[in-house]
Structures are given as C-alpha cells and as structure tokens.
Design an enzyme around this catalytic site. Sequence first.
Site, PDB file in Angstrom:
ATOM      1  N   SER A  74     -78.518  15.482  50.085  1.00  0.00           N
ATOM      2  CA  SER A  74     -79.616  15.889  49.748  1.00  0.00           C
ATOM      3  C   SER A  74     -79.175  16.498  48.567  1.00  0.00           C
ATOM      4  CB  SER A  74     -79.896  17.498  50.557  1.00  0.00           C
ATOM      5  OG  SER A  74     -78.909  18.159  50.405  1.00  0.00           O
ATOM      6  N   HIS A  97     -77.783  24.004  46.847  1.00  0.00           N
ATOM      7  CA  HIS A  97     -78.127  22.855  45.623  1.00  0.00           C
ATOM      8  C   HIS A  97     -78.900  23.002  44.306  1.00  0.00           C
ATOM      9  CE1 HIS A  97     -79.463  21.991  50.385  1.00  0.00           C
ATOM     10  NE2 HIS A  97     -79.352  20.621  50.095  1.00  0.00           N
ATOM     11  N   ASP A 129     -79.259  28.944  47.766  1.00  0.00           N
ATOM     12  CA  ASP A 129     -78.643  29.436  48.448  1.00  0.00           C
ATOM     13  C   ASP A 129     -77.164  28.114  48.105  1.00  0.00           C
ATOM     14  OD1 ASP A 129     -78.918  26.062  47.578  1.00  0.00           O
ATOM     15  OD2 ASP A 129     -79.801  25.767  49.017  1.00  0.00           O
TER      16      ASP A 129
END
Length: 222
Positions: free
Chosen positions: A79, A203, A200
């Site tokens: 990601s 990311h 978070d």
Amino acid sequence: MIISLAIGINNIVRIKSNLENAEIYSSETNTDETSEGEGSNGDSNETNEKDINVSTENDEDISSTAAEDYNEILAIGDSIMLDITPTLNKTYNSITIDGKIGRQMSEAITLATKYAEFNDSDKAVIIELGTNGYFTSKQIDELLDSFSKSHVFLVNTRVPRSWESKVNKILKEKAEERENITLIDWYSIASEHPEYFEQDGVHLNSKGSEALVGLISKNLKI
C-alpha cells in the site's frame, strides 16, 4: 671631382651592403618566426585535437551516465507503493507500478514471473515490501533471484510494528550480499519526520510521498 665621385661610390657600396645585410637579417628573422610559428601551430593543433578527443569522450560518458542505462523501471510494493504511485508517474515516463494493499513477500514471489522481461541489465527494479509483516531470508532470495540481472533497489520500511527492525535488518543484509542491489534507507529519514504520515503512522500523505520518491530518484540518479 674625383674625390667626390669616390666618396659617392663608397656611399653607394655602403648603402648596398647595408641593404643586403638588412635583407639577410629580415630573411633569417622571417625563417625563425615561420619555424617557431609552425612549431607553435603544430603543438596547438595537437593540443586542440587532444582537447576535442577528451571533450568528446566526456560527452559520451555524460550521456551514458545521465541515461543510467535504465530503459524501463519496475516498482513492486504494497500500500505504500500505492501511496507514491501518482508521484512516481509524474517523475518517470517509463515505469511499471504494481502495488497492492496488504501484499506479502510470498505474493511478490509469484508476481515476479509476470515481469520476467525486467530481468535485464538495462532495467531497474524497485521493491518496497515489509509493511505488512516479516519474511524469511529464503523468501526474499527467491524474489531477488528473479531479478538477478537487473539493478534492484530495496526500500526499507518505517512502520510502527514489531517486525520493522527485522525487515530492515534482512534488507540491509541482502544489499550487502548482492552486487546488483542498492538499499534505499527510507527508515532513517521517515523516522525523523512524523509529518510525512497519515494519522495511522503507516501510510504516506502528499509530503511523505514526495519525500520518498525524491529519495528513490536520488538513488537511481535519474
């Protein structure tokens, strides 16, 4: 009258002698100057030719260095790779990006067969994995073997999880073991810049994406 004529003749002889001496001196001087001039031109020509050769060789070297011999770039990741995809696409014209949320090393090994054409000395392969978990030495060796001919750039990880240090340790070891691998030390920079991350802590935001792609570009040197 006779005395005057004698004096006149002596003057004429003296003038003629002076003119001859002047011509001889002028001829010798011109010969010396011509000789020196030819020598100087010869050295100058040789120097110029040498300078031109060096300049031409340097131009060739610069061209090959600027191109870095990478006709295409492949980027495989999780990601985080998806986070930087827009910036990568803006930075490189010939790049293939394959990122996936939650991707593990085991999936990348299977994926590598799809990109066999990138296993070539004029290709660069960027691998960014480890966000979602640890992997064994055997697993990453299998992935790296798939790109043994290309120049591989391993991006280490900055993720607030227990496996972070283990992942970075094994990536560093692989970069030291294999000549075709360069380690991109994202961890050292990212750990000092919490503002690069979303809430978070995993990311990347736009600032973080720009920073990571900038670091990748610095290592690829293109």
